[in-house]
Design a protein around this motif. Structure first.
Motif, PDB file in Angstrom:
ATOM      1  N   ILE A  21       8.915  25.211 -49.414  1.00 28.80           N
ATOM      2  CA  ILE A  21      10.270  24.964 -50.192  1.00 28.80           C
ATOM      3  C   ILE A  21      10.882  26.173 -50.034  1.00 28.80           C
ATOM      4  N   ALA A  22       9.980  27.495 -50.213  1.00 28.76           N
ATOM      5  CA  ALA A  22      10.670  28.788 -50.227  1.00 28.76           C
ATOM      6  C   ALA A  22      10.915  29.099 -48.720  1.00 28.76           C
ATOM      7  N   ALA A  23      10.303  28.781 -47.762  1.00 28.53           N
ATOM      8  CA  ALA A  23      10.526  29.028 -46.379  1.00 28.53           C
ATOM      9  C   ALA A  23      11.990  28.303 -46.115  1.00 28.53           C
ATOM     10  N   SER A  24      12.246  27.053 -46.514  1.00 23.56           N
ATOM     11  CA  SER A  24      13.269  26.571 -46.234  1.00 23.56           C
ATOM     12  C   SER A  24      14.582  27.319 -47.092  1.00 23.56           C
ATOM     13  N   ILE A  25      14.449  27.915 -48.320  1.00 19.94           N
ATOM     14  CA  ILE A  25      15.507  28.267 -48.986  1.00 19.94           C
ATOM     15  C   ILE A  25      15.603  29.935 -48.575  1.00 19.94           C
ATOM     16  N   TRP A  26      14.562  30.766 -48.374  1.00 18.56           N
ATOM     17  CA  TRP A  26      14.855  32.017 -47.996  1.00 18.56           C
ATOM     18  C   TRP A  26      14.259  32.501 -46.619  1.00 18.56           C
ATOM     19  N   GLY A  27      13.502  31.682 -45.932  1.00 17.35           N
ATOM     20  CA  GLY A  27      13.007  31.976 -44.643  1.00 17.35           C
ATOM     21  C   GLY A  27      11.708  32.778 -44.800  1.00 17.35           C
ATOM     22  N   PHE A  28      10.730  32.209 -43.877  1.00 13.93           N
ATOM     23  CA  PHE A  28       9.419  32.810 -43.889  1.00 13.93           C
ATOM     24  C   PHE A  28       9.007  32.874 -42.428  1.00 13.93           C
ATOM     25  N   HIS A  29       8.674  34.008 -41.905  1.00  8.28           N
ATOM     26  CA  HIS A  29       8.649  34.489 -40.727  1.00  8.28           C
ATOM     27  C   HIS A  29       7.116  35.004 -40.224  1.00  8.28           C
ATOM     28  N   PRO A  30       6.211  34.254 -40.118  1.00  7.19           N
ATOM     29  CA  PRO A  30       4.724  34.804 -39.863  1.00  7.19           C
ATOM     30  C   PRO A  30       4.801  35.099 -38.220  1.00  7.19           C
ATOM     31  N   THR A  31       4.848  36.367 -38.072  1.00  7.77           N
ATOM     32  CA  THR A  31       4.788  36.781 -36.478  1.00  7.77           C
ATOM     33  C   THR A  31       3.225  36.959 -35.767  1.00  7.77           C
ATOM     34  N   GLY A  32       2.412  36.938 -36.858  1.00  8.30           N
ATOM     35  CA  GLY A  32       1.075  37.401 -36.440  1.00  8.30           C
ATOM     36  C   GLY A  32       0.068  36.269 -36.243  1.00  8.30           C
ATOM     37  N   ASN A  33      -1.239  36.783 -36.349  1.00  8.23           N
ATOM     38  CA  ASN A  33      -2.197  35.944 -36.136  1.00  8.23           C
ATOM     39  C   ASN A  33      -2.521  34.891 -37.140  1.00  8.23           C
ATOM     40  N   VAL A  34      -2.280  33.658 -37.177  1.00 12.53           N
ATOM     41  CA  VAL A  34      -2.397  32.797 -38.138  1.00 12.53           C
ATOM     42  C   VAL A  34      -3.818  32.599 -38.560  1.00 12.53           C
ATOM     43  N   LEU A  35      -4.616  32.293 -37.403  1.00 11.89           N
ATOM     44  CA  LEU A  35      -6.217  32.031 -37.579  1.00 11.89           C
ATOM     45  C   LEU A  35      -6.945  33.165 -38.303  1.00 11.89           C
ATOM     46  N   ALA A  36      -6.498  34.250 -37.803  1.00 10.07           N
ATOM     47  CA  ALA A  36      -7.344  35.471 -38.524  1.00 10.07           C
ATOM     48  C   ALA A  36      -6.782  35.709 -40.039  1.00 10.07           C
ATOM     49  N   ALA A  37      -5.661  35.400 -40.277  1.00 11.53           N
ATOM     50  CA  ALA A  37      -5.172  35.386 -41.578  1.00 11.53           C
ATOM     51  C   ALA A  37      -5.932  34.483 -42.541  1.00 11.53           C
ATOM     52  N   VAL A  38      -6.230  33.246 -41.958  1.00 10.11           N
ATOM     53  CA  VAL A  38      -6.931  32.105 -42.648  1.00 10.11           C
ATOM     54  C   VAL A  38      -8.325  32.601 -42.903  1.00 10.11           C
TER      55      VAL A  38
END
Lengths: 295, 285
Positions: B146-163
């Motif tokens: 919901i937050a991404a659709s309202i304000w935008g969320f832009h992960p540009t890096g490595n999702v797997l490493a973050a998880v």
């Protein structure tokens, strides 16, 4: 049957049911004292008084520090939209006034809720005193504690962050006094909700959050979309925060805030009347349904 | 008769796993039984995010927070905040959910009965942990969407490493939850402690800002908190922000934190178990 009663019996019977303004004021005073005893009986409030004045605004203040940037590049834009470079003072006044107004708004309803949880609401309601005065009784103690809270805020921010205030204390006091009728009026409307809805926590939180968003506690209204700005101009906390900022940061004289203060008093008259009517109607309905004591 | 006795008293790994499963399901059902609370858990962070967003606008030009980039290494202020808020949900879940789990059982009058079951007692909290991780994960993902659709969320890096970085962070956090649940049970009236504690931890861990803006007298406290490196590393992987230490070092800190918290959490819980058994206070509140 009546003829068998002695004179003493008649007096006693009449005194129990004969409510007067003086009796109401005595009941009001008794409720005020009860609230005070209750307040000093649980000294954990000291922790809250020391920590929360600085803790709640801290989240926004640190955010503002980071937005300002190491070279203060963000401050130029902030000055453009707010008219002041003192972003720390701007946020501290906004958040403190919001905390004060917020607790004023919900205190009436929360007092009723606590009474209901403790199981004393029904028995207190049966006493021959005005419910309005009964609910109003928590006000003075609450106002006094909030004054201590504001004082703690000013001291802590001066000490830890060196925040600059350029306050006109007289104007600030008048702003606070003019705000009270509107906040109490809204508080009575909310208290009606507490009587109607048994579990009002989620609803209360949402309303509280929405008010916080719309009244601009840490930003000027101009950064919001036009429709939000229109809504926010109708909210008493918006006017209170605007007036308090002018009085606390710009040493604004009373004359410069006439329009805001008049607006607050009009809000006060409207909300107090509406709150009183709503509270009386809903309280009567709850009594008829016998749902006062259930939760 | 002998057969019956031994079957009642003969717990096995299988029976423990079955019990763990039922404890988890019980907590899971309990959570979703109050859908309004679940909705509130999604909405609450969003309500807190809105003022933060507007404050960001007051310092930004054309949606870019250039001042912020000087500290964080990215001008994408809202992605930084949204990610911090999603991770903070787990702090809140540990402080309120795990912290009060034993106390709620006690108030509900079921703690003594649960305590008498032929199970290792930590299983009671492990089941709560699994359920809490699952429900908080769902809540956070919905909130993030919901937050991404309202304000935008832009992960540009490595999702797997973050998880993968989140894993030791959460295990350590829930390990702390074991010790905290024990403390809350001993204190009984711990609302102020939990309320203030969770707020302070979020503040010091830098949920809503880069911690290098903290005053000099607060920064050491923040740097002593392993959670700070967890938040920092996840943001480093996902948003390519400037990290406090090299990412590898931060991960080592998180792994050490994980083992330390499991050890301390179990020690504290066992100490509580001995204390309440000796005093006979498990059924009192």
């Amino acid at each position: 049957m009546q003829s068998t009663l002695t004179n003493e019996g008649l007096v006693a019977a009449r005194s129990l049911s004969r409510t007067s303004l003086l009796a109401h004021l005595r009941a009001f005073w008794a409720v005020t004292w009860r609230e005070w005893y209750h307040f000093v009986r649980y000294p954990t409030w000291v922790i809250a008084f020391v920590i929360w004045p600085i803790l709640f605004p801290a989240m926004y203040i640190m955010g503002a520090f980071s937005l300002a940037g190491p070279q203060g590049t963000g401050i130029t834009r902030f000055t453009e939209v707010t008219g002041t470079a003192n972003y720390l003072g701007y946020i501290v006044v906004g958040t403190t006034v919001w905390m004060w107004a917020n607790t004023m708004l919900w205190n009436t309803g929360l007092v009723l809720r606590e009474e209901r949880m403790r199981g004393t609401l029904e028995s207190n309601w049966m006493s021959p005193t005005s419910r309005f005065f009964f609910v109003l009784g928590a006000g003075p103690v609450h106002a006094a504690t909030m004054l201590m809270f504001v004082f703690a805020t000013v001291v802590e921010f001066r000490l830890f962050f060196g925040t600059q205030f350029n306050a006109n204390l007289g104007t600030l006091l008048v702003v606070a006094l003019c705000s009270m009728p509107a906040l109490y009026g809204l508080g009575f409307s909310f208290a009606s909700l507490v009587i109607t809805a048994r579990e009002a926590n989620t609803f209360v939180f949402l309303i509280r959050g929405l008010v916080m968003i719309f009244c601009g506690i840490t930003y000027p209204l101009s950064v919001m979309p036009a429709w939000m700005q229109s809504v926010s101009t109708w909210l008493p906390p918006t006017i209170i925060i605007r007036a308090a900022r002018a009085a606390a940061l710009n040493n604004a004289p009373l004359s410069s805030l006439t329009s805001d203060l008049t607006l607050l008093l009009i809000h006060g008259a409207v909300w107090l009347s509406l709150g009183y009517i709503l509270f009386t109607l809903i309280e009567r309905s709850a009594r008829r349904k016998g749902s006062l004591g259930s939760y | 008769m002998v057969h019956q006795d031994s079957s009642l008293a003969r717990p096995s790994i299988r029976s423990h796993l079955r019990a763990l499963w039922f404890i988890t399901v019980n907590n899971w059902k309990h959570h979703w039984r109050y859908p309004l609370n679940a909705v509130s858990e999604v909405l609450q962070p969003l309500v807190w995010l809105a003022p933060v967003y507007f404050m960001g606008q007051a310092f930004s030009v054309n949606g870019k927070a250039e001042g912020f980039a000087g500290y964080a290494g990215t001008s994408d202020y809202m992605s930084f905040i949204i990610l911090g808020t999603a991770l903070s949900n787990f702090i809140m879940a540990v402080f309120w959910g795990m912290g009060f789990s034993l106390k709620w059982d006690m108030d509900g009058g079921v703690l003594e009965a649960n305590w008498l079951a032929p199970l290792p007692r930590p299983l009671l909290l492990m089941g709560k942990t699994f359920s809490s991780v699952a429900t908080t994960l769902i809540t956070s993902l919905v909130m993030l969407g919901i937050a991404a659709s309202i304000w935008g969320f832009h992960p540009t890096g490595n999702v797997l490493a973050a998880v993968l970085t989140v894993v030791p962070l959460l295990i350590g956090l829930y390990g702390f939850g074991f010790a905290f649940a024990a403390l809350v049970l001993l204190l009984r009236e711990a609302n102020t402690l939990v309320d203030t504690g969770s707020f302070v931890v979020q503040l010091l861990a830098g949920a809503n800002f880069p911690v290098n803006v903290l005053p000099k007298w607060l920064l050491p406290l923040s740097l002593a908190l392993p959670l700070t490196y967890g938040f920092d590393a996840v943001r480093g992987w996902l948003l390519k922000t400037k990290t406090l230490l090299p990412l590898q070092t931060e991960i080592v800190i998180l792994v050490v934190f994980m083992f330390l918290m499991i050890f301390l959490g179990l020690r504290a819980f066992n100490a509580l178990e001995r204390h309440v058994r000796r005093k006979g206070t498990v059924g009192q509140y």
